[in-house]
Scaffold this motif. Structure first.
Motif, PDB file in Angstrom:
ATOM      1  N   TYR A  14     -67.292  85.674  56.983  1.00 13.08           N
ATOM      2  CA  TYR A  14     -67.986  84.681  56.156  1.00 13.08           C
ATOM      3  C   TYR A  14     -68.082  83.345  56.895  1.00 13.08           C
ATOM      4  CZ  TYR A  14     -67.126  87.774  52.136  1.00 13.08           C
ATOM      5  OH  TYR A  14     -67.088  88.839  51.263  1.00 13.08           O
ATOM      6  N   THR A  15     -68.934  82.479  56.389  1.00 19.97           N
ATOM      7  CA  THR A  15     -69.029  81.104  56.867  1.00 19.97           C
ATOM      8  C   THR A  15     -67.945  80.246  56.224  1.00 19.97           C
ATOM      9  OG1 THR A  15     -70.483  79.170  57.010  1.00 19.97           O
ATOM     10  CG2 THR A  15     -70.644  80.474  55.012  1.00 19.97           C
ATOM     11  N   TRP A  28     -71.873  81.192  51.819  1.00 18.02           N
ATOM     12  CA  TRP A  28     -72.338  82.583  51.959  1.00 18.02           C
ATOM     13  C   TRP A  28     -73.115  82.957  50.710  1.00 18.02           C
ATOM     14  CZ3 TRP A  28     -70.130  85.648  48.201  1.00 18.02           C
ATOM     15  CH2 TRP A  28     -68.925  85.196  47.652  1.00 18.02           C
ATOM     16  N   TYR A  29     -74.061  83.901  50.887  1.00 22.37           N
ATOM     17  CA  TYR A  29     -75.012  84.239  49.827  1.00 22.37           C
ATOM     18  C   TYR A  29     -74.495  85.438  49.036  1.00 22.37           C
ATOM     19  CZ  TYR A  29     -79.709  83.853  47.835  1.00 22.37           C
ATOM     20  OH  TYR A  29     -80.768  83.645  46.998  1.00 22.37           O
ATOM     21  N   ALA A  33     -73.049  89.693  50.092  1.00 20.08           N
ATOM     22  CA  ALA A  33     -71.655  90.124  50.227  1.00 20.08           C
ATOM     23  C   ALA A  33     -71.305  91.146  49.151  1.00 20.08           C
ATOM     24  CB  ALA A  33     -70.709  88.928  50.137  1.00 20.08           C
ATOM     25  N   TYR A 104     -71.727  90.909  58.549  1.00 18.87           N
ATOM     26  CA  TYR A 104     -71.965  89.485  58.289  1.00 18.87           C
ATOM     27  C   TYR A 104     -72.929  89.302  57.122  1.00 18.87           C
ATOM     28  CZ  TYR A 104     -70.122  88.561  63.020  1.00 18.87           C
ATOM     29  OH  TYR A 104     -69.336  88.469  64.146  1.00 18.87           O
ATOM     30  N   PRO A 110     -73.707  80.618  57.377  1.00 15.74           N
ATOM     31  CA  PRO A 110     -73.486  81.382  58.613  1.00 15.74           C
ATOM     32  C   PRO A 110     -74.403  80.985  59.768  1.00 15.74           C
ATOM     33  CG  PRO A 110     -73.626  82.862  56.732  1.00 15.74           C
ATOM     34  CD  PRO A 110     -73.987  81.495  56.241  1.00 15.74           C
ATOM     35  N   SER A 136     -75.431  92.991  59.995  1.00 23.27           N
ATOM     36  CA  SER A 136     -75.648  91.665  59.413  1.00 23.27           C
ATOM     37  C   SER A 136     -76.932  91.680  58.607  1.00 23.27           C
ATOM     38  CB  SER A 136     -75.728  90.609  60.520  1.00 23.27           C
ATOM     39  OG  SER A 136     -76.725  90.942  61.475  1.00 23.27           O
ATOM     40  N   GLY A 140     -77.339  86.350  58.364  1.00 21.00           N
ATOM     41  CA  GLY A 140     -76.181  86.908  59.062  1.00 21.00           C
ATOM     42  C   GLY A 140     -76.392  87.147  60.548  1.00 21.00           C
TER      43      GLY A 140
END
Length: 231
Positions: A14-15, A28-29, A33, A104, A110, A136, A140
């Motif tokens: 994750y960011t 993160w979206y 995820a 990702y 990110p 990703s 990502g």
């Protein structure tokens, strides 16, 4: 990681960024995820990691937009997920050899920290060189633009890839919020960039052990391809 079964371990990276370059809230979206998580969970042990470790920030706009989505609603209150976020590893603590692959999720976050994070570049490069899946979706793929193969070349060079298109970024009004346009960067790094016929329609590309998805609607498809590669 003391598990007695023979499930493989995969990493979600994750960011740790909560603001875009213009200062808007990000992270993160959520569906990118949540939807893959529940597809992958029956098959793998999943570990969360981020540059700064625990509780990486979610993009609040995605929580609102996807509040009716079953996976997203569940992910936000799932006690196992909460524990994974609370114990989220720092990227500096990750040993790539412990994992069978990496995924990702996207979000504008990110695209801001992961492309330039040395620990992330090392993880993605080492997994790719070990012929382990690097997957990703949406923004990502920004995380892998500076990852390199055994020859020191970008892992996207000469490979067919996708990711959020320039058109999609501009339609979303966020092209100034990120350090680069992903489609442009993937092409600059030597990637053969492809996209869906229309903006925000699903597109997934598998080239060897590199899996990329274009946008939120591609999230489940990326996860399904990752299951195939690792089964």
């Amino acid at each position: 990681m003391t598990h007695t079964d023979d499930k493989k371990h995969i990493l979600f990276i994750y960011t740790s960024v909560s603001k875009t370059l213009l200062g808007k809230q990000t992270g993160w979206y959520l569906p990118e995820a949540a939807q893959p998580y529940y597809i992958l969970l029956p098959h793998f042990h999943i570990t969360f990691a981020a540059p700064a470790g625990p509780n990486p920030p979610v993009a609040e706009g995605s929580v609102e937009r996807y509040k009716e989505d079953e996976d997203c609603a569940k992910f936000l209150v799932d006690p196992t997920v909460k524990e994974k976020f609370d114990t989220c590893l720092k990227l500096s603590e990750v040993n790539p050899a412990d994992y069978a692959g990496v995924f990702y999720p996207g979000g504008h976050g990110p695209a801001i920290d992961l492309p330039f994070d040395e620990d992330n570049i090392k993880i993605a490069s080492e997994l790719f060189r070990a012929k382990k899946p690097v997957a990703s979706v949406c923004h990502g793929p920004a995380a892998i633009v500076n990852a390199t193969d055994a020859e020191g070349q970008p892992i996207v060079k000469g490979r067919t890839v996708t990711g959020l298109s320039n058109e999609e970024e501009i339609l979303g009004g966020k092209e100034k919020d990120v350090p680069f346009l992903l489609e442009t960067k993937l092409i600059e790094q030597g990637g053969n960039y492809v996209k869906a016929d229309a903006p925000f329609e699903p597109k997934v590309v598998v080239d060897g052990h590199l899996i990329t998805g274009q946008n939120p609607k591609s999230s489940k498809l990326v996860a399904e391809e990752l299951v195939k590669l690792l089964s």
